[in-house]
Design a protein around this motif. Sequence first.
Motif, PDB file in Angstrom:
ATOM      1  N   ILE A   1       0.841  -1.202   0.000  1.00  0.00           N
ATOM      2  CA  ILE A   1       0.000   0.000   0.000  1.00  0.00           C
ATOM      3  C   ILE A   1       0.867   1.240   0.000  1.00  0.00           C
ATOM      4  N   ARG A   2       1.922   1.178   0.812  1.00  0.00           N
ATOM      5  CA  ARG A   2       2.790   2.341   0.883  1.00  0.00           C
ATOM      6  C   ARG A   2       3.404   2.623  -0.462  1.00  0.00           C
ATOM      7  N   GLU A   3       3.890   1.566  -1.097  1.00  0.00           N
ATOM      8  CA  GLU A   3       4.486   1.772  -2.416  1.00  0.00           C
ATOM      9  C   GLU A   3       3.462   2.362  -3.370  1.00  0.00           C
TER      10      GLU A   3
ATOM     11  N   ALA B   1       3.579   5.818  -5.199  1.00  0.00           N
ATOM     12  CA  ALA B   1       3.432   5.961  -6.658  1.00  0.00           C
ATOM     13  C   ALA B   1       2.349   6.986  -6.981  1.00  0.00           C
ATOM     14  N   VAL B   2       1.249   6.868  -6.223  1.00  0.00           N
ATOM     15  CA  VAL B   2       0.162   7.841  -6.426  1.00  0.00           C
ATOM     16  C   VAL B   2       0.661   9.239  -6.153  1.00  0.00           C
ATOM     17  N   ALA B   3       1.442   9.362  -5.032  1.00  0.00           N
ATOM     18  CA  ALA B   3       1.970  10.686  -4.706  1.00  0.00           C
ATOM     19  C   ALA B   3       2.855  11.210  -5.817  1.00  0.00           C
ATOM     20  N   GLU B   4       3.688  10.308  -6.340  1.00  0.00           N
ATOM     21  CA  GLU B   4       4.547  10.749  -7.440  1.00  0.00           C
ATOM     22  C   GLU B   4       3.706  11.243  -8.615  1.00  0.00           C
TER      23      GLU B   4
ATOM     24  N   SER C   1      -4.794  18.556  -1.811  1.00  0.00           N
ATOM     25  CA  SER C   1      -5.479  17.644  -0.885  1.00  0.00           C
ATOM     26  C   SER C   1      -5.141  16.211  -1.215  1.00  0.00           C
ATOM     27  N   SER C   2      -5.020  15.902  -2.536  1.00  0.00           N
ATOM     28  CA  SER C   2      -4.631  14.540  -2.881  1.00  0.00           C
ATOM     29  C   SER C   2      -3.272  14.208  -2.328  1.00  0.00           C
ATOM     30  N   VAL C   3      -2.348  15.195  -2.510  1.00  0.00           N
ATOM     31  CA  VAL C   3      -1.006  14.925  -1.974  1.00  0.00           C
ATOM     32  C   VAL C   3      -1.071  14.743  -0.469  1.00  0.00           C
ATOM     33  N   MET C   4      -1.865  15.655   0.152  1.00  0.00           N
ATOM     34  CA  MET C   4      -1.977  15.519   1.605  1.00  0.00           C
ATOM     35  C   MET C   4      -2.554  14.171   1.953  1.00  0.00           C
ATOM     36  N   LEU C   5      -3.634  13.822   1.225  1.00  0.00           N
ATOM     37  CA  LEU C   5      -4.270  12.545   1.526  1.00  0.00           C
ATOM     38  C   LEU C   5      -3.314  11.401   1.259  1.00  0.00           C
ATOM     39  N   THR C   6      -2.590  11.552   0.118  1.00  0.00           N
ATOM     40  CA  THR C   6      -1.645  10.490  -0.183  1.00  0.00           C
ATOM     41  C   THR C   6      -0.568  10.415   0.895  1.00  0.00           C
ATOM     42  N   GLU C   7      -0.098  11.659   1.254  1.00  0.00           N
ATOM     43  CA  GLU C   7       0.890  11.667   2.325  1.00  0.00           C
ATOM     44  C   GLU C   7       0.331  10.994   3.572  1.00  0.00           C
ATOM     45  N   GLU C   8      -0.932  11.405   3.851  1.00  0.00           N
ATOM     46  CA  GLU C   8      -1.570  10.783   5.006  1.00  0.00           C
ATOM     47  C   GLU C   8      -1.654   9.292   4.830  1.00  0.00           C
ATOM     48  N   ALA C   9      -2.048   8.904   3.558  1.00  0.00           N
ATOM     49  CA  ALA C   9      -2.166   7.473   3.310  1.00  0.00           C
ATOM     50  C   ALA C   9      -0.840   6.790   3.516  1.00  0.00           C
ATOM     51  N   VAL C  10       0.241   7.463   2.979  1.00  0.00           N
ATOM     52  CA  VAL C  10       1.572   6.869   3.175  1.00  0.00           C
ATOM     53  C   VAL C  10       1.879   6.790   4.658  1.00  0.00           C
ATOM     54  N   LYS C  11       1.577   7.935   5.330  1.00  0.00           N
ATOM     55  CA  LYS C  11       1.843   7.898   6.771  1.00  0.00           C
ATOM     56  C   LYS C  11       1.048   6.813   7.434  1.00  0.00           C
ATOM     57  N   ARG C  12      -0.213   6.719   6.986  1.00  0.00           N
ATOM     58  CA  ARG C  12      -1.041   5.688   7.626  1.00  0.00           C
ATOM     59  C   ARG C  12      -0.509   4.309   7.306  1.00  0.00           C
ATOM     60  N   ALA C  13      -0.083   4.185   5.996  1.00  0.00           N
ATOM     61  CA  ALA C  13       0.494   2.884   5.664  1.00  0.00           C
ATOM     62  C   ALA C  13       1.730   2.628   6.508  1.00  0.00           C
TER      63      ALA C  13
ATOM     64  N   SER D   1       2.370   4.023   9.389  1.00  0.00           N
ATOM     65  CA  SER D   1       1.981   3.726  10.762  1.00  0.00           C
ATOM     66  C   SER D   1       1.351   2.350  10.861  1.00  0.00           C
ATOM     67  N   GLY D   2       0.606   2.015   9.758  1.00  0.00           N
ATOM     68  CA  GLY D   2       0.048   0.678   9.737  1.00  0.00           C
ATOM     69  C   GLY D   2       1.134  -0.369   9.768  1.00  0.00           C
ATOM     70  N   LYS D   3       2.196  -0.073   8.955  1.00  0.00           N
ATOM     71  CA  LYS D   3       3.307  -1.025   8.965  1.00  0.00           C
ATOM     72  C   LYS D   3       3.952  -1.068  10.331  1.00  0.00           C
ATOM     73  N   GLN D   4       4.113   0.156  10.903  1.00  0.00           N
ATOM     74  CA  GLN D   4       4.687   0.164  12.255  1.00  0.00           C
ATOM     75  C   GLN D   4       3.801  -0.590  13.227  1.00  0.00           C
ATOM     76  N   GLN D   5       2.476  -0.295  13.068  1.00  0.00           N
ATOM     77  CA  GLN D   5       1.554  -1.020  13.927  1.00  0.00           C
ATOM     78  C   GLN D   5       1.677  -2.503  13.708  1.00  0.00           C
ATOM     79  N   ALA D   6       1.822  -2.859  12.389  1.00  0.00           N
ATOM     80  CA  ALA D   6       1.964  -4.287  12.118  1.00  0.00           C
ATOM     81  C   ALA D   6       3.245  -4.808  12.728  1.00  0.00           C
ATOM     82  N   ASP D   7       4.335  -3.961  12.606  1.00  0.00           N
ATOM     83  CA  ASP D   7       5.584  -4.384  13.236  1.00  0.00           C
ATOM     84  C   ASP D   7       5.396  -4.536  14.739  1.00  0.00           C
ATOM     85  N   ILE D   8       4.731  -3.495  15.286  1.00  0.00           N
ATOM     86  CA  ILE D   8       4.488  -3.560  16.727  1.00  0.00           C
ATOM     87  C   ILE D   8       3.678  -4.802  17.048  1.00  0.00           C
ATOM     88  N   ALA D   9       2.648  -5.007  16.195  1.00  0.00           N
ATOM     89  CA  ALA D   9       1.819  -6.184  16.436  1.00  0.00           C
ATOM     90  C   ALA D   9       2.648  -7.446  16.324  1.00  0.00           C
TER      91      ALA D   9
END
Lengths: 191, 558
Positions: B367-369, B373-376, B457-469, B471-479
């Motif tokens: 998802i992050r990738e 890509a979307v951000a790019e 907003s798309s970039v922000m959202l994408t950035e957010e999405a990347v961040k969320r991804a 953080s999701g990955k971190q959460q997954a790592d944490i998990a």
Amino acid sequence: MSEPKKAIDWQGVRERLRESQFALDTALEHDPHQVAAAYRDRAARLALRPVPAGSAAAGTPALVFRLGAERYAIPLQDLAGVLPDPKCALVPGAPPQLAGVINLRGEIRPVWDLARLLDLPEAGNGASRFVVLLRQGGRETGLQVERLEQIRVVKAEEWEHPGERFPYLQGVTSDTLMILNTEALLQEEFR
Amino acid sequence: MKMRIGTRILLGFGIMVALTIGLGWYNIEKQAAARSAAAEMENHDLVALAELARIVQSEHKMRSVREFAVAQHLLRRTHLPARDPAILQEEWRRMRDEALSAAAKLENDAAAHQKQAVSSRRGAQWEKIRQSAAVSHQALRELTTEAEARFGLVRRGQLDQLVARLPILERLQEDFDNKSAAVIRLVQEQVELGRGETQLGYDQARTSTLMALAAAVLLGVVFSSFIQRSITRPLGSFMQFVERVGQGDLTQQAPVTGADELSDLGRSLNQMVTGLKEVAGQTRGAAENLSSATTEILASTQQQAAGAAEQSAAVQQSTATMTEITQSGAQISERARQVATAAEATSAASTAGQQAVQSTTRIMEAIREQAEAVAENVVALSEKNQTIGEIIATVNDIAEQSHLLALNAAIEAAAAGEHGRSFTVVANEIKNLADQSKEATVQVRSILGDIQKGINSSVMLTEEAVKRAESGKQQADIADRTIRQLTDNIQQSIQAFQQIVAGAGQQQIGFEQVTQAVRNTGQASEQTAASTRQLEKAAAQVNAMAQQLRKAVERYRI
């Protein structure tokens, strides 16, 4: 984000994208219908009888411009032209109302800071972007203004004379458009 | 008395011994006399009897020899081997001589005895015996004469004469037998007499002895009473003293007089009384102490009994508590086993969870990738937007310039007046175009602005999405880490629970041992209670005895 997120309608999105793509593709193409409509319109306009100048122009055409928060106007007959973005050369020892001089078709012409001339309190705040050239018997004089708006035909009924107390004003319209008396302005300066 | 008691007693004994010896000697003398007399009589009697017996025996022997001779003669007549009658006759004669001499001796002895007779009766009897013996002697003589005659007959072989004279022989024999018997009777009577005399003599001896005995007894009584008085009087006073002491009066002293054993006894008694006083005093004190001590012991044993009862109750409680603990320990063990089972299941689940997390991580990465890509793409869009903006700026510039141009044209047209009217139209057209351009520019700019906003907003959202991804990955790592830790913890928990189970098992054993120990303690405490009761009883007894002792000692006045 407490509201439930709607599932993205990818189908609709793609549909819209396709339509916009189509519009973009066809935008630069000449739609024969549009072209035909444009020609018809132009032809209609050409077919119009010219409006008699006198009846149409029952007023005084003036150039409306803006200084700070106020709008001023100068009758077209007093004007020689307008110039964008003037870079005035500062003249040492000149009074502060003189913004500088410019080279106009090889001739040196003075440019006055209208805001200082009118003793406006916000003088020097707004960026002057245009110069309005005043016709002075062959010797144009520039006035720094901020924005040029339009050419407006001020009808006679709108014209109000302000009186002797305001020597710089020729008149004021009902919507507080101040028509300047440039002669008085310049004469003041030359005094 | 000055003489010591021993001496006195010795003296008394000496006197008694002397008297006894005297008496004995006297008795012996008397007895000896009587015995000698008796012996003499007996001797005489026996001698007489023996002689008589010998005479009779000889006579019998003679008779048999005689008949034997006859038989031999008869045998000889039948020419069978036989003894020589002459020899037999010689033998017979010898016997006859012996017998006659014996009879004579008997007579003489009787005469002699008569002279030596102990009493007149004996003497008379001896005289009778002598006379009877003489008669018997005579009879014997006649018999033997006849017998000899028979021998001659036999020798001569006059058997018929033999037979004819047989009644004479028989008469003579019978006569002799009778006379011998008479002598024997007399001698027997003499024996009886002798016995009587002996008895008389003994009686006399006894009587005299008795008298001597009485005299000795009297003497002895006198002496011994004297001696006894010298002993028992002071002893009596001592007895009284001792009786008083026995009744408890330890205040007095014994009277000490003289220098004999009794005075020693008196002094010893005094010492003894002194000692008794001390002892009584000490005993009294000890009895008091004992009494108080036993009272204390009794109290403490009662306390101990109460304590033992409490202990027993506490042991009961402990046993019950231990049973409860044991049961709860069993429950704990059971729960631990259940938990261990659940932990194993959880471990399996956590493994599955780890896999899920890893796949989630991969998905997050993807998802992050994608988001990047979307951000790019969006950024590229933004750049295009920028280009469009530049173009629009150019168009705007054109519009501005057109506007200026139109204004200038309008101004020129105004300056030209009438000639500039058509130019005014053109200038108006230009102004319209310029206005349209500007309008279009404005619209485009607003649309560009919207697009830019959208891009932002798309970039922000994408950035957010990347961040969320992210953080999701971190959460997954944490998990993942958490699940790993959880797995480790669960493993540790499993081990711990297994240890708990083992420990609970051991705890069970330990608790059972403790329960047993508590039961043993209970038994021991019961035994202690029993022994304490016994102790209490014993202490009570001792206390009673101490009381008795005290009472016993109270008797003594010191």
